[in-house]
Design an enzyme around this catalytic site. Structure first.
Site, PDB file in Angstrom:
ATOM      1  N   GLY A  13       0.830  -1.212   0.000  1.00  0.00           N
ATOM      2  CA  GLY A  13       0.000   0.000   0.000  1.00  0.00           C
ATOM      3  C   GLY A  13       0.862   1.259   0.000  1.00  0.00           C
ATOM      4  O   GLY A  13       1.842   1.337   0.735  1.00  0.00           O
ATOM      5  N   ARG A  23      13.209  10.336  -2.872  1.00  0.00           N
ATOM      6  CA  ARG A  23      14.108  11.478  -3.104  1.00  0.00           C
ATOM      7  C   ARG A  23      15.394  11.327  -2.288  1.00  0.00           C
ATOM      8  O   ARG A  23      16.501  11.541  -2.797  1.00  0.00           O
ATOM      9  CB  ARG A  23      13.379  12.767  -2.718  1.00  0.00           C
ATOM     10  CG  ARG A  23      14.243  14.011  -2.761  1.00  0.00           C
ATOM     11  CD  ARG A  23      13.407  15.222  -2.372  1.00  0.00           C
ATOM     12  NE  ARG A  23      14.211  16.426  -2.288  1.00  0.00           N
ATOM     13  CZ  ARG A  23      14.830  16.844  -1.197  1.00  0.00           C
ATOM     14  NH1 ARG A  23      14.753  16.132  -0.075  1.00  0.00           N
ATOM     15  NH2 ARG A  23      15.526  17.957  -1.211  1.00  0.00           N
ATOM     16  N   ARG A  74       0.821  -5.032  -5.056  1.00  0.00           N
ATOM     17  CA  ARG A  74       1.026  -6.230  -4.233  1.00  0.00           C
ATOM     18  C   ARG A  74       1.252  -7.358  -5.230  1.00  0.00           C
ATOM     19  O   ARG A  74       0.443  -7.543  -6.131  1.00  0.00           O
ATOM     20  CB  ARG A  74      -0.200  -6.509  -3.366  1.00  0.00           C
ATOM     21  CG  ARG A  74      -0.563  -5.323  -2.451  1.00  0.00           C
ATOM     22  CD  ARG A  74      -1.621  -5.710  -1.453  1.00  0.00           C
ATOM     23  NE  ARG A  74      -2.302  -4.556  -0.885  1.00  0.00           N
ATOM     24  CZ  ARG A  74      -1.814  -3.783   0.081  1.00  0.00           C
ATOM     25  NH1 ARG A  74      -0.630  -4.054   0.586  1.00  0.00           N
ATOM     26  NH2 ARG A  74      -2.498  -2.754   0.537  1.00  0.00           N
ATOM     27  N   GLY A 106       4.589  -7.133   4.649  1.00  0.00           N
ATOM     28  CA  GLY A 106       4.549  -8.115   3.561  1.00  0.00           C
ATOM     29  C   GLY A 106       5.737  -7.923   2.631  1.00  0.00           C
ATOM     30  O   GLY A 106       6.409  -8.887   2.242  1.00  0.00           O
ATOM     31  N   ASP A 130      -0.018   1.987   8.527  1.00  0.00           N
ATOM     32  CA  ASP A 130      -0.504   1.167   9.647  1.00  0.00           C
ATOM     33  C   ASP A 130       0.384   1.257  10.897  1.00  0.00           C
ATOM     34  O   ASP A 130      -0.071   0.924  11.995  1.00  0.00           O
ATOM     35  CB  ASP A 130      -0.604  -0.309   9.233  1.00  0.00           C
ATOM     36  CG  ASP A 130      -1.541  -0.495   8.050  1.00  0.00           C
ATOM     37  OD1 ASP A 130      -2.413   0.362   7.840  1.00  0.00           O
ATOM     38  OD2 ASP A 130      -1.373  -1.499   7.316  1.00  0.00           O
ATOM     39  N   ARG A 165     -26.379  12.826  17.484  1.00  0.00           N
ATOM     40  CA  ARG A 165     -26.364  11.432  17.050  1.00  0.00           C
ATOM     41  C   ARG A 165     -25.181  10.655  17.613  1.00  0.00           C
ATOM     42  O   ARG A 165     -24.239  11.219  18.164  1.00  0.00           O
ATOM     43  CB  ARG A 165     -26.238  11.394  15.519  1.00  0.00           C
ATOM     44  CG  ARG A 165     -27.544  11.553  14.803  1.00  0.00           C
ATOM     45  CD  ARG A 165     -27.276  11.681  13.337  1.00  0.00           C
ATOM     46  NE  ARG A 165     -28.513  11.622  12.575  1.00  0.00           N
ATOM     47  CZ  ARG A 165     -28.614  12.060  11.343  1.00  0.00           C
ATOM     48  NH1 ARG A 165     -27.596  12.604  10.732  1.00  0.00           N
ATOM     49  NH2 ARG A 165     -29.761  11.955  10.704  1.00  0.00           N
ATOM     50  N   MET A 172      -8.529   2.859   8.914  1.00  0.00           N
ATOM     51  CA  MET A 172      -7.665   1.775   8.430  1.00  0.00           C
ATOM     52  C   MET A 172      -6.654   1.371   9.501  1.00  0.00           C
ATOM     53  O   MET A 172      -6.601   1.964  10.580  1.00  0.00           O
ATOM     54  CB  MET A 172      -6.933   2.225   7.174  1.00  0.00           C
ATOM     55  CG  MET A 172      -7.739   2.055   5.909  1.00  0.00           C
ATOM     56  SD  MET A 172      -6.733   2.451   4.476  1.00  0.00           S
ATOM     57  CE  MET A 172      -7.792   1.810   3.182  1.00  0.00           C
ATOM     58  N   HIS A 252      -9.632   4.941   1.838  1.00  0.00           N
ATOM     59  CA  HIS A 252      -8.335   5.262   1.243  1.00  0.00           C
ATOM     60  C   HIS A 252      -7.949   6.732   1.297  1.00  0.00           C
ATOM     61  O   HIS A 252      -6.803   7.059   0.968  1.00  0.00           O
ATOM     62  CB  HIS A 252      -8.290   4.747  -0.199  1.00  0.00           C
ATOM     63  CG  HIS A 252      -8.186   3.253  -0.269  1.00  0.00           C
ATOM     64  ND1 HIS A 252      -9.265   2.432  -0.051  1.00  0.00           N
ATOM     65  CD2 HIS A 252      -7.126   2.447  -0.488  1.00  0.00           C
ATOM     66  CE1 HIS A 252      -8.874   1.163  -0.156  1.00  0.00           C
ATOM     67  NE2 HIS A 252      -7.582   1.152  -0.420  1.00  0.00           N
TER      68      HIS A 252
END
Ligand code: F6P
Length: 326
Positions: A13, A23, A74, A106, A130, A165, A172, A252
């Protein structure tokens, strides 16, 4: 092995700050008189030899841009032995002496296998919103993602309090509650549901009912995607409490946008250190940050102490969210 030419790719990701890391790698490699090749679209680009030559000007004006100019993907094929063999053949054919991988868990699993199976120098730079990589306090992109989600939550609070409410906001973070907890504390949420702590929706609904009785009218509940979907949590709350509950999944948008100062600085330091590491003959490691110090960490070091430290911090932040929400 002496290093003359290196390749660089982004994988998994995308995360804000990856461009700043690209850079830093390119500019410091050229500073050290190395040739740099960019690999397009992650590990698949390695297998397909999708290479571009990178010069000083190739990375001009990208430090503040989200996404990755090298594109990312991926790649299932790279997780097969045969895929990694093809990749290393391309590296050797193109006279590349070392590889830098900017990505998450990963991507580092693949990088580790490439390094040990083929004795090929590989260094990782942690880039994922994450912040779930052990061995570094922060991964590139996580600070920006928290800030982006926080901005959204501030806006949601305007409507939540106006219409009295309950709102469930899903953020994420895979199986890690990093974004959820920081956003919960920074956004003044009433509760946070994350995979690392025990959560009890019945108890939360009792709190809501008690709160309503004493005049509290609005709630923001942050749910980490690793726990459940925001819609399911919202309908459960509505069923149990009988109060109107809405849900939103931020999705996203948390991955995009211009990186914060913290992410740009982190990316610049970790990217440059990855080049230094290859020049020193290091491999099978990633760069990381501990306090103010940049360091090198084995890809596979179990980092049990780091996990404990992160868990302790998560519990502390969770406790504080609950105390401050009362
Ligand atoms: O790892 C980054 C991340 O954004 C996670 O927070 C999320 O679970 C996942 O990627 C989403 O992946 P994709 O973009 O493939 O849907």
């Amino acid at each position: 092995m002496e290093i003359h030419k290196i390749a660089l790719l982004t994988s998994g990701g995308d995360a804000p700050g990856m461009n700043a890391a690209i850079r830093a790698v390119v500019r410091s490699a050229i500073y050290h008189h190395l040739e740099v090749v960019g690999v397009l679209k992650g590990y698949q680009g390695l297998i397909d030899a999708n290479f571009v030559s990178l010069q000083l000007e190739s990375v001009s004006n990208i430090i503040g841009r989200g996404g990755t100019i090298l594109k990312t993907a991926r790649c299932a094929e790279f997780f097969e032995k045969e895929g990694r063999k093809k990749a290393v053949e391309q590296l050797k054919k193109n006279r590349i002496d070392g590889l830098i991988v900017i990505g998450g868990n990963g991507s580092f699993r693949g990088a580790h296998l490439l390094a040990i199976e083929h004795n090929f120098p590989v260094i990782g730079v942690p880039g994922t919103i994450d912040n779930d990589i052990m061995g570094t306090d922060f991964s590139i992109g996580s600070d920006t993602a928290v800030n982006t989600a926080l901005e959204a939550i501030d806006k949601i609070r305007d409507t939540v309090s106006s219409m009295e409410r309950i709102f469930v906001v899903e953020v994420m973070g895979r199986k890690e509650g990093y974004i959820a907890l920081r956003v919960g504390l920074g956004g003044g949420a009433e509760d946070v549901l994350i995979p690392q702590t025990e959560y009890d929706i019945e108890r939360m609904c009792e709190d809501i009912k008690r709160g309503r009785k004493r005049g509290k009218v609005s709630w923001i509940i942050i749910v980490s995607e690793g726990v459940a979907g925001s819609k399911d949590v919202a309908s459960l709350i509505e069923d149990i409490t009988g109060f109107e509950t809405r849900s939103i999944t931020l999705g996203h948008i948390q991955r995009g946008g211009s990186p914060t100062a913290m992410d740009r600085i982190l990316a610049s330091r970790l990217g440059a250190e990855a080049v230094n590491a290859l020049l020193k003959g290091e491999s099978d490691k990633m760069t990381g940050i501990s306090g103010e110090e940049v360091k090198l960490v084995d890809f596979i070091s179990a980092c049990a102490q780091e996990r404990k430290k992160k868990n302790r911090l998560d519990r502390e932040i969770y406790g504080l969210v609950r105390i401050l929400a009362t």
